[in-house]
Motif scaffolding. Structure first.
Motif, PDB file in Angstrom:
ATOM      1  N   TRP A 123       2.865 -12.786   7.268  1.00  0.00           N
ATOM      2  CA  TRP A 123       2.094 -13.198   8.438  1.00  0.00           C
ATOM      3  C   TRP A 123       0.825 -12.356   8.439  1.00  0.00           C
ATOM      4  CZ3 TRP A 123       6.491 -12.652  12.648  1.00  0.00           C
ATOM      5  CH2 TRP A 123       7.583 -13.442  12.271  1.00  0.00           C
ATOM      6  N   ILE A 124      -0.286 -12.979   8.095  1.00  0.00           N
ATOM      7  CA  ILE A 124      -1.508 -12.199   7.891  1.00  0.00           C
ATOM      8  C   ILE A 124      -2.737 -12.904   8.474  1.00  0.00           C
ATOM      9  CG2 ILE A 124      -1.931 -13.074   5.541  1.00  0.00           C
ATOM     10  CD1 ILE A 124      -2.310  -9.881   4.959  1.00  0.00           C
ATOM     11  N   SER A 125      -2.519 -13.648   9.555  1.00  0.00           N
ATOM     12  CA  SER A 125      -3.612 -14.350  10.229  1.00  0.00           C
ATOM     13  C   SER A 125      -4.562 -13.367  10.910  1.00  0.00           C
ATOM     14  CB  SER A 125      -3.051 -15.316  11.277  1.00  0.00           C
ATOM     15  OG  SER A 125      -2.291 -16.322  10.651  1.00  0.00           O
ATOM     16  N   TYR A 126      -5.758 -13.844  11.189  1.00  0.00           N
ATOM     17  CA  TYR A 126      -6.783 -13.061  11.893  1.00  0.00           C
ATOM     18  C   TYR A 126      -7.093 -11.748  11.182  1.00  0.00           C
ATOM     19  CZ  TYR A 126      -6.242 -16.410  15.671  1.00  0.00           C
ATOM     20  OH  TYR A 126      -6.186 -17.571  16.400  1.00  0.00           O
ATOM     21  N   ASN A 127      -7.459 -11.869   9.913  1.00  0.00           N
ATOM     22  CA  ASN A 127      -7.955 -10.745   9.138  1.00  0.00           C
ATOM     23  C   ASN A 127      -9.271 -11.184   8.508  1.00  0.00           C
ATOM     24  OD1 ASN A 127      -6.132  -8.222   8.944  1.00  0.00           O
ATOM     25  ND2 ASN A 127      -4.665  -9.905   8.917  1.00  0.00           N
ATOM     26  N   SER A 128      -9.705 -10.523   7.463  1.00  0.00           N
ATOM     27  CA  SER A 128     -10.980 -10.867   6.818  1.00  0.00           C
ATOM     28  C   SER A 128     -10.777 -11.173   5.343  1.00  0.00           C
ATOM     29  CB  SER A 128     -11.966  -9.705   6.981  1.00  0.00           C
ATOM     30  OG  SER A 128     -12.175  -9.438   8.346  1.00  0.00           O
ATOM     31  N   ILE A 129      -9.688 -11.841   5.025  1.00  0.00           N
ATOM     32  CA  ILE A 129      -9.340 -12.109   3.632  1.00  0.00           C
ATOM     33  C   ILE A 129     -10.133 -13.302   3.104  1.00  0.00           C
ATOM     34  CG2 ILE A 129      -7.468 -12.758   2.060  1.00  0.00           C
ATOM     35  CD1 ILE A 129      -5.610 -11.310   4.179  1.00  0.00           C
ATOM     36  N   GLU A 130     -10.831 -13.058   2.015  1.00  0.00           N
ATOM     37  CA  GLU A 130     -11.645 -14.087   1.378  1.00  0.00           C
ATOM     38  C   GLU A 130     -11.035 -14.503   0.041  1.00  0.00           C
ATOM     39  OE1 GLU A 130     -16.295 -14.341   0.057  1.00  0.00           O
ATOM     40  OE2 GLU A 130     -15.791 -12.981   1.705  1.00  0.00           O
ATOM     41  N   LYS A 131     -10.450 -13.550  -0.646  1.00  0.00           N
ATOM     42  CA  LYS A 131      -9.885 -13.778  -1.982  1.00  0.00           C
ATOM     43  C   LYS A 131      -8.366 -13.624  -1.934  1.00  0.00           C
ATOM     44  CE  LYS A 131     -14.039 -13.321  -4.193  1.00  0.00           C
ATOM     45  NZ  LYS A 131     -14.742 -14.562  -4.177  1.00  0.00           N
ATOM     46  N   PHE A 155      -7.981 -20.827  -3.121  1.00  0.00           N
ATOM     47  CA  PHE A 155      -6.833 -21.515  -2.524  1.00  0.00           C
ATOM     48  C   PHE A 155      -5.785 -21.862  -3.583  1.00  0.00           C
ATOM     49  CE2 PHE A 155      -4.391 -25.152  -1.194  1.00  0.00           C
ATOM     50  CZ  PHE A 155      -4.036 -24.824   0.099  1.00  0.00           C
ATOM     51  N   ASN A 156      -6.240 -22.312  -4.737  1.00  0.00           N
ATOM     52  CA  ASN A 156      -5.312 -22.755  -5.780  1.00  0.00           C
ATOM     53  C   ASN A 156      -4.468 -21.626  -6.365  1.00  0.00           C
ATOM     54  OD1 ASN A 156      -5.857 -25.463  -5.458  1.00  0.00           O
ATOM     55  ND2 ASN A 156      -7.516 -25.452  -6.948  1.00  0.00           N
ATOM     56  N   LYS A 157      -4.797 -20.386  -6.036  1.00  0.00           N
ATOM     57  CA  LYS A 157      -3.931 -19.269  -6.443  1.00  0.00           C
ATOM     58  C   LYS A 157      -2.571 -19.373  -5.754  1.00  0.00           C
ATOM     59  CE  LYS A 157      -7.682 -16.249  -7.731  1.00  0.00           C
ATOM     60  NZ  LYS A 157      -8.585 -15.187  -7.352  1.00  0.00           N
ATOM     61  N   LEU A 158      -2.512 -20.136  -4.682  1.00  0.00           N
ATOM     62  CA  LEU A 158      -1.237 -20.349  -3.986  1.00  0.00           C
ATOM     63  C   LEU A 158      -0.268 -21.170  -4.842  1.00  0.00           C
ATOM     64  CD1 LEU A 158      -2.509 -21.053  -0.353  1.00  0.00           C
ATOM     65  CD2 LEU A 158      -1.678 -18.897  -1.318  1.00  0.00           C
ATOM     66  N   GLN A 159      -0.781 -21.846  -5.858  1.00  0.00           N
ATOM     67  CA  GLN A 159       0.084 -22.598  -6.776  1.00  0.00           C
ATOM     68  C   GLN A 159       1.015 -21.665  -7.547  1.00  0.00           C
ATOM     69  OE1 GLN A 159      -2.908 -24.604  -9.102  1.00  0.00           O
ATOM     70  NE2 GLN A 159      -2.971 -26.366  -7.732  1.00  0.00           N
ATOM     71  N   GLU A 160       0.685 -20.395  -7.579  1.00  0.00           N
ATOM     72  CA  GLU A 160       1.509 -19.412  -8.291  1.00  0.00           C
ATOM     73  C   GLU A 160       2.721 -18.972  -7.473  1.00  0.00           C
ATOM     74  OE1 GLU A 160      -0.786 -16.306 -10.321  1.00  0.00           O
ATOM     75  OE2 GLU A 160      -2.575 -17.489  -9.851  1.00  0.00           O
ATOM     76  N   LEU A 161       2.874 -19.537  -6.274  1.00  0.00           N
ATOM     77  CA  LEU A 161       4.007 -19.207  -5.407  1.00  0.00           C
ATOM     78  C   LEU A 161       5.020 -20.347  -5.504  1.00  0.00           C
ATOM     79  CD1 LEU A 161       1.933 -17.978  -2.334  1.00  0.00           C
ATOM     80  CD2 LEU A 161       2.903 -16.598  -4.177  1.00  0.00           C
ATOM     81  N   PRO A 162       6.042 -20.199  -6.339  1.00  0.00           N
ATOM     82  CA  PRO A 162       6.928 -21.317  -6.667  1.00  0.00           C
ATOM     83  C   PRO A 162       7.756 -21.881  -5.516  1.00  0.00           C
ATOM     84  CG  PRO A 162       7.777 -19.265  -7.591  1.00  0.00           C
ATOM     85  CD  PRO A 162       6.421 -18.963  -7.025  1.00  0.00           C
ATOM     86  N   GLN A 201     -11.056 -15.777   5.811  1.00  0.00           N
ATOM     87  CA  GLN A 201     -12.379 -16.151   5.292  1.00  0.00           C
ATOM     88  C   GLN A 201     -12.335 -16.896   3.956  1.00  0.00           C
ATOM     89  OE1 GLN A 201     -15.135 -15.683   7.151  1.00  0.00           O
ATOM     90  NE2 GLN A 201     -13.747 -14.902   8.708  1.00  0.00           N
ATOM     91  N   VAL A 202     -11.218 -17.553   3.638  1.00  0.00           N
ATOM     92  CA  VAL A 202     -11.113 -18.251   2.352  1.00  0.00           C
ATOM     93  C   VAL A 202     -12.027 -19.474   2.377  1.00  0.00           C
ATOM     94  CG1 VAL A 202      -9.572 -19.367   0.699  1.00  0.00           C
ATOM     95  CG2 VAL A 202      -8.759 -17.408   2.040  1.00  0.00           C
ATOM     96  N   LYS A 203     -12.925 -19.524   1.375  1.00  0.00           N
ATOM     97  CA  LYS A 203     -13.974 -20.545   1.370  1.00  0.00           C
ATOM     98  C   LYS A 203     -13.846 -21.578   0.258  1.00  0.00           C
ATOM     99  CE  LYS A 203     -17.577 -17.402   3.118  1.00  0.00           C
ATOM    100  NZ  LYS A 203     -16.891 -16.136   3.234  1.00  0.00           N
ATOM    101  N   ASP A 204     -13.153 -21.236  -0.842  1.00  0.00           N
ATOM    102  CA  ASP A 204     -13.199 -22.183  -1.958  1.00  0.00           C
ATOM    103  C   ASP A 204     -11.828 -22.495  -2.553  1.00  0.00           C
ATOM    104  OD1 ASP A 204     -12.771 -20.469  -4.463  1.00  0.00           O
ATOM    105  OD2 ASP A 204     -14.429 -19.413  -3.508  1.00  0.00           O
ATOM    106  N   GLY A 207      -8.513 -22.530  10.421  1.00  0.00           N
ATOM    107  CA  GLY A 207      -9.483 -21.507  10.799  1.00  0.00           C
ATOM    108  C   GLY A 207     -10.127 -20.779   9.633  1.00  0.00           C
ATOM    109  N   ASN A 208      -9.750 -21.129   8.412  1.00  0.00           N
ATOM    110  CA  ASN A 208     -10.451 -20.616   7.234  1.00  0.00           C
ATOM    111  C   ASN A 208     -11.606 -21.579   6.952  1.00  0.00           C
ATOM    112  OD1 ASN A 208      -9.014 -18.274   5.646  1.00  0.00           O
ATOM    113  ND2 ASN A 208      -7.387 -19.538   6.517  1.00  0.00           N
TER     114      ASN A 208
END
Length: 190
Positions: free
Chosen positions: A99-107, A133-140, A126-129, A149-150
């Motif tokens: 649970w990591i909402s309301y931070n400043s994570i971009e990468k 986002f596609n790094k989430l594909q590494e979570l099986p 702050q995820v923009k691209d 809100g990103n």
């Protein structure tokens, strides 16, 4: 400016309030400390039994010192000043919810270590691209994602293709931004 509360001090306050040793507790809540916690220091390593650790609503800038938390399943770090996901390696084999909402994570570099992660709540970062986002594909086993809100979500929700793009990218996802994902038979056969 006053010095922040250390983890050691926060654990001491928690023990006093709960009449329990933090080292023996399955759930430890260190959220909204006054003054706020600024650093995840080595005192966290004493929480070897802990399954749920809440550190939300503090001033933490960096995820660190999770070594020893081998039973941690849920980590709550919402409403802090976290800018990246480095430091999660120590809980990569146990963490099921972040649970990591309301931070400043971009990468999203560093997310790949969370092989058992089922739930990722990271709205209002702050995820923009799509590359990030596609790094989430590494979570099986990722089944639930809150990403509202990103900048990426806001752009594609406005364009009307957010859910379609996400479900094509993250095929195992069952819930997106609080809404169950309904797949038709053709999509399931892909």
């Amino acid at each position: 400016m006053s010095k922040g509360t250390s983890i050691k001090e926060a654990l001491s306050k928690w023990e006093e309030k709960n009449s329990e040793k933090a080292a023996e507790a399955k759930e430890v809540k260190l959220y909204q400390m006054l003054p706020p916690i600024e650093k995840m220091d080595a005192s966290l390593s004493t929480l070897t039994v802990c399954e749920k650790l809440s550190l939300s609503t503090n001033c933490i800038e960096k995820i660190a010192n999770l070594n020893g938390l081998k039973n941690l399943k849920i980590l709550s770090l919402g409403r802090n000043n976290i800018k990246n996901l480095n430091g999660l390696e120590a809980v990569g084999d146990s963490l099921e919810e972040l649970w990591i909402s309301y931070n400043s994570i971009e990468k999203l570099k560093g997310i790949h270590v969370l092989k058992k992660l089922k739930v990722l709540l990271m709205s209002n970062n702050q995820v923009k691209d799509w590359g990030e986002f596609n790094k989430l594909q590494e979570l099986p086993v990722l089944m639930e994602l809150v990403f509202v809100g990103n900048p990426l979500e806001e752009k594609h929700s406005a364009e009307g293709d957010w859910q379609d793009r996400v479900t094509k990218s993250l095929k195992a996802l069952k819930k997106l931004d609080g809404t169950p994902i309904i797949k038709n038979d053709e999509e399931e056969e892909d």
